[in-house]
Motif scaffolding. Structure first.
Motif, PDB file in Angstrom:
ATOM      1  N   ARG A 299       0.970  -1.198  -0.036  1.00 53.87           N
ATOM      2  CA  ARG A 299      -0.013   0.011   0.043  1.00 53.87           C
ATOM      3  C   ARG A 299       0.878   1.320  -0.079  1.00 53.87           C
ATOM      4  O   ARG A 299       1.869   1.323   0.724  1.00 53.87           O
ATOM      5  CB  ARG A 299      -0.973   0.085   1.279  1.00 53.87           C
ATOM      6  CG  ARG A 299      -1.982  -0.952   1.136  1.00 53.87           C
ATOM      7  CD  ARG A 299      -2.717  -0.849   2.697  1.00 53.87           C
ATOM      8  NE  ARG A 299      -3.670  -2.000   2.605  1.00 53.87           N
ATOM      9  CZ  ARG A 299      -4.335  -2.414   3.699  1.00 53.87           C
ATOM     10  NH1 ARG A 299      -4.287  -1.655   4.855  1.00 53.87           N
ATOM     11  NH2 ARG A 299      -5.357  -3.223   3.527  1.00 53.87           N
ATOM     12  N   LYS A 300       0.604   2.428  -0.989  1.00 56.06           N
ATOM     13  CA  LYS A 300       1.469   3.545  -0.928  1.00 56.06           C
ATOM     14  C   LYS A 300       0.535   4.879  -0.596  1.00 56.06           C
ATOM     15  O   LYS A 300       1.043   5.506  -0.027  1.00 56.06           O
ATOM     16  CB  LYS A 300       1.745   3.609  -2.362  1.00 56.06           C
ATOM     17  CG  LYS A 300       3.041   2.687  -2.592  1.00 56.06           C
ATOM     18  CD  LYS A 300       4.302   2.475  -1.690  1.00 56.06           C
ATOM     19  CE  LYS A 300       5.232   1.270  -1.812  1.00 56.06           C
ATOM     20  NZ  LYS A 300       5.998   1.349  -0.882  1.00 56.06           N
TER      21      LYS A 300
ATOM     22  N   PHE B 109      -3.958  10.269   1.216  1.00 58.06           N
ATOM     23  CA  PHE B 109      -2.710  10.546   1.978  1.00 58.06           C
ATOM     24  C   PHE B 109      -1.728   9.152   1.828  1.00 58.06           C
ATOM     25  O   PHE B 109      -2.250   8.168   1.750  1.00 58.06           O
ATOM     26  CB  PHE B 109      -2.982  10.650   3.769  1.00 58.06           C
ATOM     27  CG  PHE B 109      -3.777   9.904   4.254  1.00 58.06           C
ATOM     28  CD1 PHE B 109      -3.129   8.559   4.938  1.00 58.06           C
ATOM     29  CD2 PHE B 109      -5.220   9.574   4.133  1.00 58.06           C
ATOM     30  CE1 PHE B 109      -3.938   7.790   5.669  1.00 58.06           C
ATOM     31  CE2 PHE B 109      -5.787   8.823   4.941  1.00 58.06           C
ATOM     32  CZ  PHE B 109      -5.242   7.810   5.470  1.00 58.06           C
ATOM     33  N   LYS B 110      -0.561   9.626   1.986  1.00 56.71           N
ATOM     34  CA  LYS B 110       0.622   8.772   1.660  1.00 56.71           C
ATOM     35  C   LYS B 110       0.488   7.704   2.963  1.00 56.71           C
ATOM     36  O   LYS B 110       0.444   7.995   3.996  1.00 56.71           O
ATOM     37  CB  LYS B 110       1.855   9.439   1.671  1.00 56.71           C
ATOM     38  CG  LYS B 110       3.005   8.420   1.580  1.00 56.71           C
ATOM     39  CD  LYS B 110       4.337   9.176   1.601  1.00 56.71           C
ATOM     40  CE  LYS B 110       5.495   8.345   1.502  1.00 56.71           C
ATOM     41  NZ  LYS B 110       6.659   9.120   1.452  1.00 56.71           N
TER      42      LYS B 110
ATOM     43  N   MET C  49     -16.460   5.598   1.137  1.00 53.48           N
ATOM     44  CA  MET C  49     -15.819   4.486   0.693  1.00 53.48           C
ATOM     45  C   MET C  49     -14.458   4.712   0.827  1.00 53.48           C
ATOM     46  O   MET C  49     -13.844   5.830   0.957  1.00 53.48           O
ATOM     47  CB  MET C  49     -16.347   4.489  -0.854  1.00 53.48           C
ATOM     48  CG  MET C  49     -17.746   4.307  -1.305  1.00 53.48           C
ATOM     49  SD  MET C  49     -17.771   3.761  -2.920  1.00 53.48           S
ATOM     50  CE  MET C  49     -16.916   5.417  -3.617  1.00 53.48           C
ATOM     51  N   GLY C  50     -13.609   3.830   0.949  1.00 51.40           N
ATOM     52  CA  GLY C  50     -12.177   3.918   1.125  1.00 51.40           C
ATOM     53  C   GLY C  50     -11.379   2.840   0.367  1.00 51.40           C
ATOM     54  O   GLY C  50     -11.965   1.643   0.055  1.00 51.40           O
ATOM     55  N   GLY C  51     -10.274   2.903   0.053  1.00 50.66           N
ATOM     56  CA  GLY C  51      -9.389   1.844  -0.376  1.00 50.66           C
ATOM     57  C   GLY C  51      -7.889   2.507  -0.261  1.00 50.66           C
ATOM     58  O   GLY C  51      -7.537   3.536   0.375  1.00 50.66           O
ATOM     59  N   TRP C  52      -6.915   1.680  -1.033  1.00 49.64           N
ATOM     60  CA  TRP C  52      -5.587   1.937  -1.213  1.00 49.64           C
ATOM     61  C   TRP C  52      -5.136   1.860  -2.653  1.00 49.64           C
ATOM     62  O   TRP C  52      -5.828   0.993  -3.473  1.00 49.64           O
ATOM     63  CB  TRP C  52      -4.801   0.972  -0.294  1.00 49.64           C
ATOM     64  CG  TRP C  52      -5.293   1.056   1.022  1.00 49.64           C
ATOM     65  CD1 TRP C  52      -4.728   1.943   2.173  1.00 49.64           C
ATOM     66  CD2 TRP C  52      -6.283   0.285   1.748  1.00 49.64           C
ATOM     67  NE1 TRP C  52      -5.390   1.834   3.311  1.00 49.64           N
ATOM     68  CE2 TRP C  52      -6.157   0.467   2.898  1.00 49.64           C
ATOM     69  CE3 TRP C  52      -7.075  -0.866   1.447  1.00 49.64           C
ATOM     70  CZ2 TRP C  52      -7.372   0.052   3.862  1.00 49.64           C
ATOM     71  CZ3 TRP C  52      -7.940  -1.282   2.341  1.00 49.64           C
ATOM     72  CH2 TRP C  52      -8.027  -0.950   3.502  1.00 49.64           C
ATOM     73  N   LEU C  53      -4.056   2.633  -3.097  1.00 45.61           N
ATOM     74  CA  LEU C  53      -3.533   2.459  -4.140  1.00 45.61           C
ATOM     75  C   LEU C  53      -2.248   1.586  -3.884  1.00 45.61           C
ATOM     76  O   LEU C  53      -1.345   1.732  -2.824  1.00 45.61           O
ATOM     77  CB  LEU C  53      -3.056   3.608  -4.845  1.00 45.61           C
ATOM     78  CG  LEU C  53      -4.261   4.805  -5.105  1.00 45.61           C
ATOM     79  CD1 LEU C  53      -3.831   6.109  -5.572  1.00 45.61           C
ATOM     80  CD2 LEU C  53      -5.066   3.952  -6.006  1.00 45.61           C
TER      81      LEU C  53
END
Length: 82
Positions: A11-12, A54-55, A75-79
């Motif tokens: 995750r970034k 945010f990082k 809603m949420g998630g990660w790149l």
């Protein structure tokens, strides 16, 4: 939600998109010292239509403040890094 970080796998960047307007339920970003969150550095209001990115790192501790009225829907998630 208690202070935590989102470090897992590759995750970034963490993201949130608020679907509803509520009183409270703000995103709290923390200052970080000696491996632990200390004081609140920034409060981001949970506002319908707002997107927050945010990082994700060892010092990106955050929490969600208590909802005072209404419903906090987001809603949420990660790149991820490949």
């Amino acid at each position: 939600m208690l202070p935590h970080d989102d470090r897992l796998e590759d995750r970034k960047v963490a993201w949130l998109y608020y679907l509803e307007q509520a009183t409270g339920g703000d995103l709290l970003l923390y200052n970080f010292k000696d491996g632990h969150p200390t004081t609140i550095a920034k409060r981001i209001e949970s506002k319908k239509g707002r997107m927050v990115l945010f990082k994700v790192s060892k010092d990106s501790w955050h929490a969600v403040d208590e909802v005072e009225s209404g419903v906090r829907r987001a809603m949420g998630g990660w790149l991820y890094e490949n």
